[in-house]
Scaffold this active site. Sequence first.
Site, PDB file in Angstrom:
ATOM      1  N   SER A 265       0.833  -1.182   0.000  1.00  0.00           N
ATOM      2  CA  SER A 265       0.000   0.000   0.000  1.00  0.00           C
ATOM      3  C   SER A 265       0.878   1.245   0.000  1.00  0.00           C
ATOM      4  CB  SER A 265      -0.921   0.010   1.216  1.00  0.00           C
ATOM      5  OG  SER A 265      -0.172   0.252   2.386  1.00  0.00           O
ATOM      6  N   LYS A 266       0.210   2.347  -0.232  1.00  0.00           N
ATOM      7  CA  LYS A 266       0.937   3.591  -0.368  1.00  0.00           C
ATOM      8  C   LYS A 266       1.772   3.977   0.835  1.00  0.00           C
ATOM      9  CE  LYS A 266      -2.348   4.917  -3.817  1.00  0.00           C
ATOM     10  NZ  LYS A 266      -3.202   5.896  -4.461  1.00  0.00           N
ATOM     11  N   ARG A 267       1.356   3.552   1.980  1.00  0.00           N
ATOM     12  CA  ARG A 267       2.094   3.956   3.172  1.00  0.00           C
ATOM     13  C   ARG A 267       3.297   3.073   3.510  1.00  0.00           C
ATOM     14  NH1 ARG A 267      -2.228   5.116   7.723  1.00  0.00           N
ATOM     15  NH2 ARG A 267      -3.586   4.074   6.241  1.00  0.00           N
ATOM     16  N   ASP A 268       3.371   1.916   2.840  1.00  0.00           N
ATOM     17  CA  ASP A 268       4.475   1.003   3.147  1.00  0.00           C
ATOM     18  C   ASP A 268       5.837   1.601   2.834  1.00  0.00           C
ATOM     19  OD1 ASP A 268       2.913  -1.040   4.131  1.00  0.00           O
ATOM     20  OD2 ASP A 268       2.461  -1.768   2.128  1.00  0.00           O
TER      21      ASP A 268
END
Length: 506
Positions: A265-268
Amino acid sequence: MTRPVRVRFAPSPTGGLHIGGVRTALFNYLYAKKLGGKFILRIEDTDQTRFVKGAEEYIIETLKWCGIEPDEGVGYGGEYGPYRQSERKPMYRQYAEQLVEAGYAYYAFDTPEEIEAMRERLKAGGNPAPQYNWAVREYMKNSLTLPSDEVKARLAAGEPHVVRIKMPRKDEVKFHDLIRGWVSFQTAQVDDKVLLKADGMPTYHLAVVVDDYLMEITHAFRGEEWLPSAPVHILLYKYLGWEEKMPEFAHLPLILKPDGNGKLSKRDGDRLGFPVFSLDWHTADGTLQTGFRERGFLPQALINFLVLLGWNPGVAHEIFSLDEMIQLFDIARVHQAGAKFDFEKCKWFNHQYVQMQSASALADATVPVLAAKGVQVERAYLEHICSLVKERCTFMSDVWDNAFFFFEAPKEYDFDAVRPKWNDTKKTFFTSFVERAKTISTWDNASIEACFKGLAEEMGIKVGEVQMPMRIMLCGGKFGPPVFEIAATIGQKESIERIEKANSLF
RNA sequence: GCCGCGUUGGUCAAUCGGCUAAGACGCCUCCCUUUCACGGAGGAAUGACGGGUUCGACUCCCGUACGUGGUACCA
């Protein structure tokens, strides 16, 4: 009925494009090019609440940077436009109504509150994920339960409503997936998906089907997260009478987090210290999400890494040009299982591609770095240095870290590497060496080495004993290209100055 | 919960019933280099589990476990 191949990449402009999206685009692109077809970019901006300004440009720039540009679509034109779903808004309603008339869909007037109430009630009754389905629709406010006069009146009064598909009570939808083979679903398991929203926009389900049909898409490749809603799409093709033109489906495996638990995901990226976006992306709240490009990745390397995530070419080597990928690409060789993202391997690919770059290209990438440091050197000097340190660069931006000592004298020394074995003999050696070095007429690699080794031999010192100190004197630490190469490069005067200075410090 | 999809070393993966189970990344050892890196040579490390089917199963079937996706007027 072999039609010319037309595939599409259809992202939503909700933010930066992460590598999962890039890979989906890549597979579409490769397939199209392999079969001599068209690769189309369609923007799926039907959700006005999630629309993010700049995201569309970002997507286009990403594809351009990656070298997988569309033949047709937003930013590229074409015969099947518009390619932005928001601009196609007027086209969808008629199909929704066609479905209602044929009895495959219905109008629903339930307010969000009423639906929420229904959900709460069912949850209380032990249903963990209530759906608006064949059972529930029986007692909701829709054209199936309301008298037809009332439906007409509500419609005429402009009352907010949606159109939902009427999923069969008991049926099986079976279809062939290019990657997974035959897949089947029980229609009772899927809910009456909204097709047309209250704002008049279609949902993804109606929009993909209508647009893929109208744009004559022959193959629909998308992420695996779409598999569960495939039966809705299949049914829609059937209900709209477009079965003959239904594209072939392939649901791509997901790219998963390196540390387990879920899709990437984008936050990884921030969490694990590597980029997940193609290019830098600034979120609305001002935080920067680093892109592969800005991080120093070469697009060919990123693409090469991504193409092997979930696909195997069936040949021994792993480094491919785009053309070669096109030659080898085969959707049937795409994996079914998700693949974990491996940043180490990704870097390895970049290193491989950096090695293929010319010294000149590396120099180009280094110019801005030098400018920022306030360092000015001649182009030829820079290129020579680049060729000397290239093999230890993983990123185009690594030159400085591997070569700073070519541009400035070391500011600090790794004394620990020298002092334990330092003695007067060595000090004398360097003092003498400086004297001799001053007399070298041709300051090149071989002459310096001959002079250095000759002196060592005369003094009965093993060359290795003084070679390391020499290195520390010139670059400050245990790193860098061969010592004499360094000395030759920085020049006679500079070398002597560095040796003299360090010799007094050790 | 329900439904779908998946499951070969730490990771990416080959294998389409014959396996003494490729290769790559990473890791370790050695050589090269008295630096680092590159390069070279080795090494450790794999078929989730249980049942079938078969002369033979990593490969086919069924269960279980685990993972993953979906279950929105988001895509």
